[in-house]
Design an enzyme around this catalytic site. Sequence first.
Site, short mmCIF file in Angstrom:
data_model
loop_
_atom_site.label_atom_id
_atom_site.label_comp_id
_atom_site.label_asym_id
_atom_site.label_seq_id
_atom_site.Cartn_x
_atom_site.Cartn_y
_atom_site.Cartn_z
N CYS A 2 -29.51 -14.93 -9.44
CA CYS A 2 -30.64 -14.29 -10.13
C CYS A 2 -31.91 -15.12 -9.99
O CYS A 2 -31.85 -16.35 -9.91
CB CYS A 2 -30.33 -14.17 -11.61
SG CYS A 2 -28.86 -13.18 -11.94
N ARG A 27 -32.06 -15.99 -1.78
CA ARG A 27 -31.04 -16.58 -2.66
C ARG A 27 -29.83 -15.67 -2.85
O ARG A 27 -28.83 -16.09 -3.41
CB ARG A 27 -31.67 -16.86 -4.02
CG ARG A 27 -32.70 -17.98 -3.97
CD ARG A 27 -33.57 -17.96 -5.19
NE ARG A 27 -32.81 -17.80 -6.41
CZ ARG A 27 -32.17 -18.76 -7.04
NH1 ARG A 27 -32.20 -19.97 -6.56
NH2 ARG A 27 -31.50 -18.51 -8.14
N TRP A 70 -28.12 -10.98 -9.50
CA TRP A 70 -26.86 -11.20 -8.79
C TRP A 70 -25.78 -10.94 -9.83
O TRP A 70 -25.65 -11.69 -10.79
CB TRP A 70 -26.82 -12.64 -8.28
CG TRP A 70 -25.70 -12.97 -7.35
CD1 TRP A 70 -25.64 -12.73 -6.01
CD2 TRP A 70 -24.49 -13.66 -7.68
NE1 TRP A 70 -24.47 -13.22 -5.49
CE2 TRP A 70 -23.74 -13.79 -6.48
CE3 TRP A 70 -23.96 -14.19 -8.85
CZ2 TRP A 70 -22.51 -14.42 -6.42
CZ3 TRP A 70 -22.72 -14.81 -8.81
CH2 TRP A 70 -22.01 -14.92 -7.60
N ASN A 94 -31.72 -15.24 -16.58
CA ASN A 94 -30.77 -15.88 -15.67
C ASN A 94 -29.77 -16.65 -16.52
O ASN A 94 -30.15 -17.20 -17.56
CB ASN A 94 -31.46 -16.90 -14.76
CG ASN A 94 -32.26 -16.26 -13.67
OD1 ASN A 94 -32.32 -15.03 -13.56
ND2 ASN A 94 -32.91 -17.08 -12.85
N GLY A 95 -28.52 -16.74 -16.05
CA GLY A 95 -27.52 -17.50 -16.80
C GLY A 95 -26.45 -16.58 -17.33
O GLY A 95 -26.37 -15.40 -16.95
N GLU A 463 -15.99 -28.29 7.00
CA GLU A 463 -17.32 -27.69 6.94
C GLU A 463 -17.45 -26.57 7.99
O GLU A 463 -18.03 -25.52 7.71
CB GLU A 463 -18.39 -28.78 7.14
CG GLU A 463 -19.82 -28.29 7.15
CD GLU A 463 -20.24 -27.52 5.90
OE1 GLU A 463 -19.53 -27.53 4.89
OE2 GLU A 463 -21.29 -26.85 5.96
N LYS A 467 -18.20 -22.60 7.05
CA LYS A 467 -19.29 -21.79 7.63
C LYS A 467 -18.74 -20.48 8.19
O LYS A 467 -19.33 -19.42 8.00
CB LYS A 467 -20.00 -22.55 8.77
CG LYS A 467 -20.88 -23.71 8.40
CD LYS A 467 -22.21 -23.32 7.81
CE LYS A 467 -22.19 -23.28 6.34
NZ LYS A 467 -22.19 -24.46 5.55
N GLU A 470 -17.81 -18.05 5.38
CA GLU A 470 -18.86 -17.49 4.53
C GLU A 470 -19.83 -16.56 5.25
O GLU A 470 -20.39 -15.67 4.60
CB GLU A 470 -19.60 -18.58 3.76
CG GLU A 470 -20.39 -19.54 4.61
CD GLU A 470 -20.92 -20.72 3.81
OE1 GLU A 470 -20.73 -20.76 2.59
OE2 GLU A 470 -21.52 -21.60 4.43
N HIS A 486 3.73 -29.63 8.96
CA HIS A 486 4.45 -29.59 7.68
C HIS A 486 4.39 -28.19 7.06
O HIS A 486 4.33 -28.06 5.83
CB HIS A 486 3.88 -30.64 6.73
CG HIS A 486 4.12 -32.04 7.20
ND1 HIS A 486 5.36 -32.64 7.21
CD2 HIS A 486 3.28 -32.95 7.76
CE1 HIS A 486 5.28 -33.86 7.72
NE2 HIS A 486 4.02 -34.07 8.07
N LYS A 585 -27.76 -18.66 -2.83
CA LYS A 585 -28.26 -19.94 -2.33
C LYS A 585 -28.09 -21.05 -3.36
O LYS A 585 -27.70 -22.14 -3.03
CB LYS A 585 -29.73 -19.79 -1.93
CG LYS A 585 -30.30 -21.02 -1.24
CD LYS A 585 -29.59 -21.31 0.07
CE LYS A 585 -30.02 -22.59 0.73
NZ LYS A 585 -29.07 -23.03 1.76
C1 F6R Z 1 -22.35 -23.22 1.91
C2 F6R Z 1 -23.22 -23.20 0.79
C3 F6R Z 1 -22.64 -23.46 -0.56
C4 F6R Z 1 -23.41 -24.60 -1.22
C5 F6R Z 1 -22.91 -24.84 -2.65
C6 F6R Z 1 -23.63 -26.01 -3.30
O1 F6R Z 1 -23.04 -22.94 3.08
O2 F6R Z 1 -24.39 -23.04 0.94
O3 F6R Z 1 -21.28 -23.79 -0.46
O4 F6R Z 1 -23.24 -25.74 -0.44
O5 F6R Z 1 -23.12 -23.70 -3.41
O6 F6R Z 1 -25.01 -25.83 -3.30
P1 F6R Z 1 -25.98 -27.02 -3.60
O7 F6R Z 1 -25.88 -27.99 -2.47
O8 F6R Z 1 -27.34 -26.41 -3.72
O9 F6R Z 1 -25.52 -27.65 -4.89
#
Ligand code: F6R
Length: 590
Positions: A2, A27, A70, A94-95, A463, A467, A470, A486, A585
Amino acid sequence: MCGIVGCVSAENCYEKIFTALTRLEYRGYDSAGIAVLNADGVSVRKKKGYVSNLKGKPFAGDTGIGHTRWATHGKPSDANAHPHVCGKFALVHNGIVENYAALRAALVSEGETFFSETDSEVIVKLISRAYTGDFFSAVVQACGQLKGSYAIAVLCADYPREIVCARQGSPLIAGASRDALYVCSDVPALCGAAEYICPACDGEFFRIGEGEICFLDKAGRQIEKTFVRVAPENRAASVSAGTFMEKEIAEIPRALADTLESLQKTDFAPCARALRQAERIFAAACGTALNAAQAFKDAAESEARCPVFCFAASEFRYRDPLIGEKDLFVAVSQSGETADTLEAARLAKARGAYVLAVTNIAQSSLAALADFAIVMRAGPEIAVAATKSYNCQLLCLYYLTAQIKFYRVQEFPDWFCRLGELPAAAESAFGCFPQISVLAAKLKNERAMFYLGRGADVRTAAEGALKLREIAYIFAEGYAAGELKHGTLALVEDGFPVLAVSTSEKLAAKTENALAEAKARGAFTVILSQNERAISESCADFGCLLPALPEKLMPLVSVIPLQYFACRMCLLRGFDPDKPRNLAKSVTVE
Ligand code: F6R
């Protein structure tokens, strides 16, 4: 997640709010809305879907609020979109109001009718019921009944040029320019609009009125605050061709160079005591930042010989962790607004630990809360999936590792003087992209993949897999290569793609064994290595040569082909890498 914007302007505010909402689109959201005060009271337009749905004849009026939602409570719909209205009031929130069900039941029993399924609507109802002519007091009274987190901006038809705002556990920032005063939940919303900003702290309120912004406590006492110029890292970002994700991957060399320059200018003396004396180090983060924190654990334990305990922030905060005043807590967060990471840092601080933040946003809640903040210089990261911020987080955390070692044994790691090679090495890693594109074209219809690694490469594998999950929506698992046999090997059958990251000379043969085991079960095998022998002699069906760097620094660049691979897979499968489904985001709710 949001997003909130609000504006008291010298002229019509609709366009200003609309533009600010478009700046929050990156976001992730599912509906949007705007409310403006005018002679008719409150005019509201809110719609499921994109901000562009709010185009149309702008409402007249110079004071208004806007929101991107959101969904948490209630599906994405016009009715659940904000602003929510009750009588003379309109509200964006928000929240999460944790006690909303009890509040809603009580309000319904008193005859209130709800028009949405949201937790937010209870707040505007409470404000309306508390109102006896004093707008600010009504907001304070309503907030006093809420449990959970909130950032709100509220309009009242009796106060034509005023917005009352409150913050508890969810970011909210006041902004000012010559011709308008603002509220927003994220600084990028005000790019190119506000020149000065001031974040609210938890428990604070502010009124945006005729020519002034006034911060207040709940008793209405004024709080002295300082506005600062909008930091360069928050200035507007744009993309002329391609996607933000491609642009941000292309920016990795520059982001690393800027971050290194900034680290070299950082004075670590204020945190020297904690670095030297901490008995234990804790690190907590979420998602990509958690993978960076795990890499920090490996590096710091091996270089500084100090125990590092790494946690998903969402787990740390509910564990009653064994952390105390002799410990150092490292919180890693690109946005500096991730609710779980912030709460973990608050808990660590409450237990007396020294809190050090690594973040991309100097004015974030995390930076404000920390005893010391390392601010990376990745620049604005607009694509939802983190790329350049991961490389920069690693750089900051490796630099921190070197400082910890220095303060403890007056020695820097041998790779420390080679950090300057990183930008060029990152650039060389782009040389893999044509091959990676071929690989993506081959694998684009696969439904699952394994990413293997050993030692530091496990973090890179994790990582890379994150990627792919997601943004390309392909199930992928980052796995310790030695663990495959295993149990997980059972899933490998003809054509199943298994990719290994192999950057450690000492562990190369072991990683290649795991790949051979997969190959023997019919897997399609891929290897990423800086060693030509591994590419030509291993059993891999497909190889990708990484640039040569000191082994310990490889994680900062070996991830780049994997970031690009996920992006290519996403594009080839017809998705938008900048706006992945169900991912926001900055995740400002629990
Ligand atoms: C993955 C991604 C999320 C953020 C996570 C933490 O590509 O963007 O997994 O890494 O939500 O976000 P921050 O770093 O802003 O705390």
